[in-house]
Design a protein around this motif. Structure first.
Motif, PDB file in Angstrom:
ATOM      1  N   VAL A  38     -20.789  -9.328 -13.068  1.00 55.92           N
ATOM      2  CA  VAL A  38     -20.728  -7.917 -12.696  1.00 55.92           C
ATOM      3  C   VAL A  38     -20.446  -7.778 -11.206  1.00 55.92           C
ATOM      4  CG1 VAL A  38     -22.038  -5.772 -12.532  1.00 55.92           C
ATOM      5  CG2 VAL A  38     -22.232  -7.178 -14.571  1.00 55.92           C
ATOM      6  N   SER A  39     -21.110  -8.634 -10.404  1.00 54.38           N
ATOM      7  CA  SER A  39     -20.933  -8.575  -8.951  1.00 54.38           C
ATOM      8  C   SER A  39     -19.503  -8.907  -8.549  1.00 54.38           C
ATOM      9  CB  SER A  39     -21.899  -9.542  -8.259  1.00 54.38           C
ATOM     10  OG  SER A  39     -23.227  -9.227  -8.566  1.00 54.38           O
ATOM     11  N   ARG A  40     -18.863  -9.757  -9.358  1.00 61.52           N
ATOM     12  CA  ARG A  40     -17.470 -10.099  -9.080  1.00 61.52           C
ATOM     13  C   ARG A  40     -16.515  -9.115  -9.751  1.00 61.52           C
ATOM     14  NH1 ARG A  40     -12.783 -11.759 -12.317  1.00 61.52           N
ATOM     15  NH2 ARG A  40     -11.338 -12.625 -10.809  1.00 61.52           N
ATOM     16  N   GLN A  41     -16.791  -8.801 -11.033  1.00 63.24           N
ATOM     17  CA  GLN A  41     -15.885  -7.935 -11.781  1.00 63.24           C
ATOM     18  C   GLN A  41     -15.847  -6.523 -11.205  1.00 63.24           C
ATOM     19  OE1 GLN A  41     -13.040  -7.804 -13.852  1.00 63.24           O
ATOM     20  NE2 GLN A  41     -14.190  -9.110 -15.249  1.00 63.24           N
ATOM     21  N   GLY A  42     -17.016  -6.047 -10.727  1.00 61.92           N
ATOM     22  CA  GLY A  42     -17.056  -4.720 -10.120  1.00 61.92           C
ATOM     23  C   GLY A  42     -16.157  -4.613  -8.901  1.00 61.92           C
ATOM     24  N   PRO A  43     -16.417  -5.436  -7.848  1.00 63.66           N
ATOM     25  CA  PRO A  43     -15.531  -5.408  -6.677  1.00 63.66           C
ATOM     26  C   PRO A  43     -14.082  -5.735  -7.008  1.00 63.66           C
ATOM     27  CG  PRO A  43     -17.564  -6.533  -6.141  1.00 63.66           C
ATOM     28  CD  PRO A  43     -17.589  -6.294  -7.619  1.00 63.66           C
ATOM     29  N   PHE A  44     -13.875  -6.717  -7.920  1.00 61.57           N
ATOM     30  CA  PHE A  44     -12.508  -7.081  -8.295  1.00 61.57           C
ATOM     31  C   PHE A  44     -11.783  -5.870  -8.879  1.00 61.57           C
ATOM     32  CE2 PHE A  44      -9.446  -8.249 -11.564  1.00 61.57           C
ATOM     33  CZ  PHE A  44      -8.620  -9.143 -10.896  1.00 61.57           C
ATOM     34  N   THR A  45     -12.453  -5.178  -9.800  1.00 62.59           N
ATOM     35  CA  THR A  45     -11.820  -4.035 -10.460  1.00 62.59           C
ATOM     36  C   THR A  45     -11.581  -2.897  -9.483  1.00 62.59           C
ATOM     37  OG1 THR A  45     -12.984  -4.677 -12.491  1.00 62.59           O
ATOM     38  CG2 THR A  45     -11.963  -2.511 -12.463  1.00 62.59           C
ATOM     39  N   VAL A  46     -12.543  -2.672  -8.589  1.00 65.28           N
ATOM     40  CA  VAL A  46     -12.371  -1.621  -7.582  1.00 65.28           C
ATOM     41  C   VAL A  46     -11.186  -1.949  -6.677  1.00 65.28           C
ATOM     42  CG1 VAL A  46     -13.391  -0.505  -5.565  1.00 65.28           C
ATOM     43  CG2 VAL A  46     -14.768  -0.834  -7.631  1.00 65.28           C
ATOM     44  N   VAL A  47     -11.162  -3.183  -6.152  1.00 63.32           N
ATOM     45  CA  VAL A  47     -10.057  -3.587  -5.264  1.00 63.32           C
ATOM     46  C   VAL A  47      -8.735  -3.537  -6.024  1.00 63.32           C
ATOM     47  CG1 VAL A  47      -9.089  -5.469  -3.878  1.00 63.32           C
ATOM     48  CG2 VAL A  47     -11.538  -5.003  -3.798  1.00 63.32           C
ATOM     49  N   LEU A  48      -8.762  -3.998  -7.292  1.00 68.73           N
ATOM     50  CA  LEU A  48      -7.541  -4.016  -8.103  1.00 68.73           C
ATOM     51  C   LEU A  48      -6.942  -2.623  -8.238  1.00 68.73           C
ATOM     52  CD1 LEU A  48      -5.590  -5.412 -10.162  1.00 68.73           C
ATOM     53  CD2 LEU A  48      -7.287  -4.839 -11.926  1.00 68.73           C
ATOM     54  N   PHE A  49      -7.734  -1.654  -8.682  1.00 68.06           N
ATOM     55  CA  PHE A  49      -7.176  -0.338  -8.971  1.00 68.06           C
ATOM     56  C   PHE A  49      -6.949   0.500  -7.718  1.00 68.06           C
ATOM     57  CE2 PHE A  49      -8.923  -1.258 -13.268  1.00 68.06           C
ATOM     58  CZ  PHE A  49      -7.726  -1.164 -13.956  1.00 68.06           C
ATOM     59  N   VAL A  50      -7.805   0.342  -6.712  1.00 65.17           N
ATOM     60  CA  VAL A  50      -7.561   1.060  -5.460  1.00 65.17           C
ATOM     61  C   VAL A  50      -6.269   0.559  -4.824  1.00 65.17           C
ATOM     62  CG1 VAL A  50      -8.393   1.413  -3.103  1.00 65.17           C
ATOM     63  CG2 VAL A  50      -9.968   1.680  -5.021  1.00 65.17           C
ATOM     64  N   THR A  51      -6.089  -0.777  -4.815  1.00 69.78           N
ATOM     65  CA  THR A  51      -4.847  -1.350  -4.280  1.00 69.78           C
ATOM     66  C   THR A  51      -3.655  -0.916  -5.122  1.00 69.78           C
ATOM     67  OG1 THR A  51      -6.078  -3.290  -3.512  1.00 69.78           O
ATOM     68  CG2 THR A  51      -3.681  -3.491  -3.613  1.00 69.78           C
ATOM     69  N   LEU A  52      -3.822  -0.919  -6.443  1.00 69.39           N
ATOM     70  CA  LEU A  52      -2.728  -0.519  -7.336  1.00 69.39           C
ATOM     71  C   LEU A  52      -2.288   0.918  -7.068  1.00 69.39           C
ATOM     72  CD1 LEU A  52      -0.937  -1.161  -9.811  1.00 69.39           C
ATOM     73  CD2 LEU A  52      -2.817  -0.327 -11.254  1.00 69.39           C
ATOM     74  N   GLU A  53      -3.258   1.819  -6.896  1.00 69.72           N
ATOM     75  CA  GLU A  53      -2.912   3.222  -6.623  1.00 69.72           C
ATOM     76  C   GLU A  53      -2.171   3.359  -5.298  1.00 69.72           C
ATOM     77  OE1 GLU A  53      -3.172   5.562  -8.734  1.00 69.72           O
ATOM     78  OE2 GLU A  53      -4.793   5.091 -10.129  1.00 69.72           O
ATOM     79  N   GLN A  54      -2.594   2.582  -4.300  1.00 69.79           N
ATOM     80  CA  GLN A  54      -1.925   2.651  -3.002  1.00 69.79           C
ATOM     81  C   GLN A  54      -0.510   2.070  -3.069  1.00 69.79           C
ATOM     82  OE1 GLN A  54      -3.280   4.369  -0.434  1.00 69.79           O
ATOM     83  NE2 GLN A  54      -4.855   4.776  -1.986  1.00 69.79           N
ATOM     84  N   VAL A  55      -0.365   0.955  -3.808  1.00 69.30           N
ATOM     85  CA  VAL A  55       0.963   0.349  -3.959  1.00 69.30           C
ATOM     86  C   VAL A  55       1.894   1.307  -4.712  1.00 69.30           C
ATOM     87  CG1 VAL A  55       2.252  -1.549  -5.028  1.00 69.30           C
ATOM     88  CG2 VAL A  55       0.105  -2.015  -3.834  1.00 69.30           C
ATOM     89  N   ARG A  56       1.357   1.991  -5.717  1.00 70.32           N
ATOM     90  CA  ARG A  56       2.164   2.965  -6.451  1.00 70.32           C
ATOM     91  C   ARG A  56       2.653   4.080  -5.545  1.00 70.32           C
ATOM     92  NH1 ARG A  56      -1.531   3.472 -11.966  1.00 70.32           N
ATOM     93  NH2 ARG A  56      -0.537   1.752 -13.115  1.00 70.32           N
ATOM     94  N   LYS A  57       1.795   4.532  -4.632  1.00 75.09           N
ATOM     95  CA  LYS A  57       2.200   5.581  -3.702  1.00 75.09           C
ATOM     96  C   LYS A  57       3.304   5.078  -2.776  1.00 75.09           C
ATOM     97  CE  LYS A  57      -2.173   8.149  -3.535  1.00 75.09           C
ATOM     98  NZ  LYS A  57      -3.317   8.542  -2.695  1.00 75.09           N
ATOM     99  N   LEU A  58       3.185   3.818  -2.335  1.00 75.73           N
ATOM    100  CA  LEU A  58       4.202   3.269  -1.428  1.00 75.73           C
ATOM    101  C   LEU A  58       5.540   3.076  -2.134  1.00 75.73           C
ATOM    102  CD1 LEU A  58       2.106   0.535   0.449  1.00 75.73           C
ATOM    103  CD2 LEU A  58       3.003   2.667   1.416  1.00 75.73           C
ATOM    104  N   LEU A  59       5.489   2.752  -3.424  1.00 79.12           N
ATOM    105  CA  LEU A  59       6.718   2.449  -4.163  1.00 79.12           C
ATOM    106  C   LEU A  59       7.207   3.598  -5.054  1.00 79.12           C
ATOM    107  CD1 LEU A  59       5.935  -1.236  -5.251  1.00 79.12           C
ATOM    108  CD2 LEU A  59       7.188  -0.467  -3.239  1.00 79.12           C
ATOM    109  N   LYS A  60       6.592   4.772  -4.912  1.00 78.91           N
ATOM    110  CA  LYS A  60       6.921   5.869  -5.827  1.00 78.91           C
ATOM    111  C   LYS A  60       8.388   6.322  -5.728  1.00 78.91           C
ATOM    112  CE  LYS A  60       5.411   9.557  -2.690  1.00 78.91           C
ATOM    113  NZ  LYS A  60       4.495  10.705  -2.515  1.00 78.91           N
ATOM    114  N   ASP A  61       9.011   6.104  -4.596  1.00 74.99           N
ATOM    115  CA  ASP A  61      10.402   6.542  -4.433  1.00 74.99           C
ATOM    116  C   ASP A  61      11.409   5.479  -4.816  1.00 74.99           C
ATOM    117  OD1 ASP A  61       9.595   9.030  -3.474  1.00 74.99           O
ATOM    118  OD2 ASP A  61       9.403   8.285  -1.420  1.00 74.99           O
ATOM    119  N   PHE A  62      10.914   4.326  -5.265  1.00 70.90           N
ATOM    120  CA  PHE A  62      11.827   3.229  -5.619  1.00 70.90           C
ATOM    121  C   PHE A  62      12.002   3.135  -7.118  1.00 70.90           C
ATOM    122  CE2 PHE A  62      10.249   2.109  -1.441  1.00 70.90           C
ATOM    123  CZ  PHE A  62      11.387   1.658  -0.791  1.00 70.90           C
TER     124      PHE A  62
END
Length: 323
Positions: free
Chosen positions: A299-323
């Motif tokens: 849980v201690s790993r999966q929680g931070p991993f999932t948070v970092v995964l989806f927060v990073t994913l949302e930010q990457v999507r914003k950066l690449l939304k025009d491509f």
């Protein structure tokens, strides 16, 4: 657009996997706690021994076995790694994690995104009912795991190496060295050892993690409006996804770790005949809750991993939304 989903998912997965690697290492070490050197030997001892030579039955009164020492928790395990292996020990096998995320997570994230878009009606933003999200996660996770299994085996072995006596360590220099030596010493088939477990676990994790994230995010946005689509919503949905994925996958993860880590000497029988055999021996020797070993670090790993995964994913999507 399909390739874009793979790129976005791959970048987010690599960032999340490498940043939470020490937590994953602690989880693997805890999952191997209590594993017998020869799991086939039963921990039970008979209370009656029959001596045929004398024709007599002798009762042996055995004193109850001493209470086993309390197993160290995640903080203690992390401290042990630091003392024995130094700070670099917390990143044992990080090259395998990098390769695993590149192969496994990139594939599963990209396929899930592709299936979601293909199965959704035009103009609804990729929204799907829960059962279709789960189906997309099962398919994407299974294919991703099959692709990434060699890196997964190498990662488990490299993470577990430090717990062995120096003479018994494999001492892989990198993930490439690990895969090369496995092929030379154990055959190509060793790269897919435990693959059925890896696929099962990945299907469970992907279906529960990605579907829960999407479902939780949609529920929050329905209640609070589209303007709430920000960091707070992403973190809340990610945390829920990590908790659900941890609870669903931990038993399979324990068995997977043990099967992948086992040593099979030439001419000797394997400690475990397969996943079911490993699960049965683990439960008989250590009790049913052994299948939830390492749950706190999971849980201690999966929680931070999932948070970092989806927060990073949302930010990457914003950066690449025009491509």
């Amino acid at each position: 657009m399909g390739l874009k989903g793979f790129l976005e998912g791959g970048i987010a997965s690599i960032v999340a996997g490498c940043s939470t690697h020490p937590l994953d290492l602690v989880k693997v070490r805890m999952q191997l706690q209590g594993e017998a050197i020869s799991p086939s030997v039963s921990a039970l001892r008979p209370a009656v021994a029959r001596h045929e030579a004398t024709g007599m039955t002798t009762l042996h009164h055995h004193h109850p076995p001493p209470t086993p020492p309390r197993r160290p928790g995640p903080i203690a395990v992390g401290a042990q790694i630091l003392r024995a292996e130094g700070p670099a020990g917390l990143f044992s096998g990080v090259s395998a994690t990098l390769l695993r995320q590149t192969l496994y997570s990139t594939t599963r994230m990209g396929l899930y995104d592709m299936l979601k878009k293909r199965w959704s009606a035009p103009g609804d933003g990729g929204s799907l009912p829960l059962h279709r999200k789960v189906a997309a996660g099962l398919i994407a996770g299974g294919i991703g795991a099959a692709v990434g299994n060699p890196a997964d085996v190498a990662m488990v072995r490299m993470q577990a190496d430090g717990r062995l006596p120096p003479a018994e360590r494999r001492n892989y220099r990198s993930v490439i060295d690990a895969i090369g030596r496995m092929v030379r010493q154990e055959g190509v088939g060793s790269l897919w050892r435990g693959s059925s477990l890896t696929v099962n676990r990945a299907m469970i994790v992907t279906a529960s993690q990605l579907a829960t994230y999407d479902q939780a995010k949609e529920a929050i946005l329905r209640q609070r409006g589209a303007g709430a689509d920000g960091l707070g919503t992403h973190v809340a949905a990610s945390f829920a996804a990590g908790l659900v994925a941890s609870a669903a996958s931990n038993p399979v993860d324990v068995v997977k770790t043990r099967v992948m880590n086992m040593k099979v000497d030439k001419g000797a029988s394997a400690p475990y005949a397969g996943a079911v055999d490993c699960a049965l021996k683990t439960v008989r020797a250590e009790g049913p809750m052994a299948l939830y070993k390492g749950f706190v670090p999971t849980v201690s790993r999966q929680g931070p991993f999932t948070v970092v995964l989806f927060v990073t994913l949302e930010q990457v999507r914003k950066l690449l939304k025009d491509f």
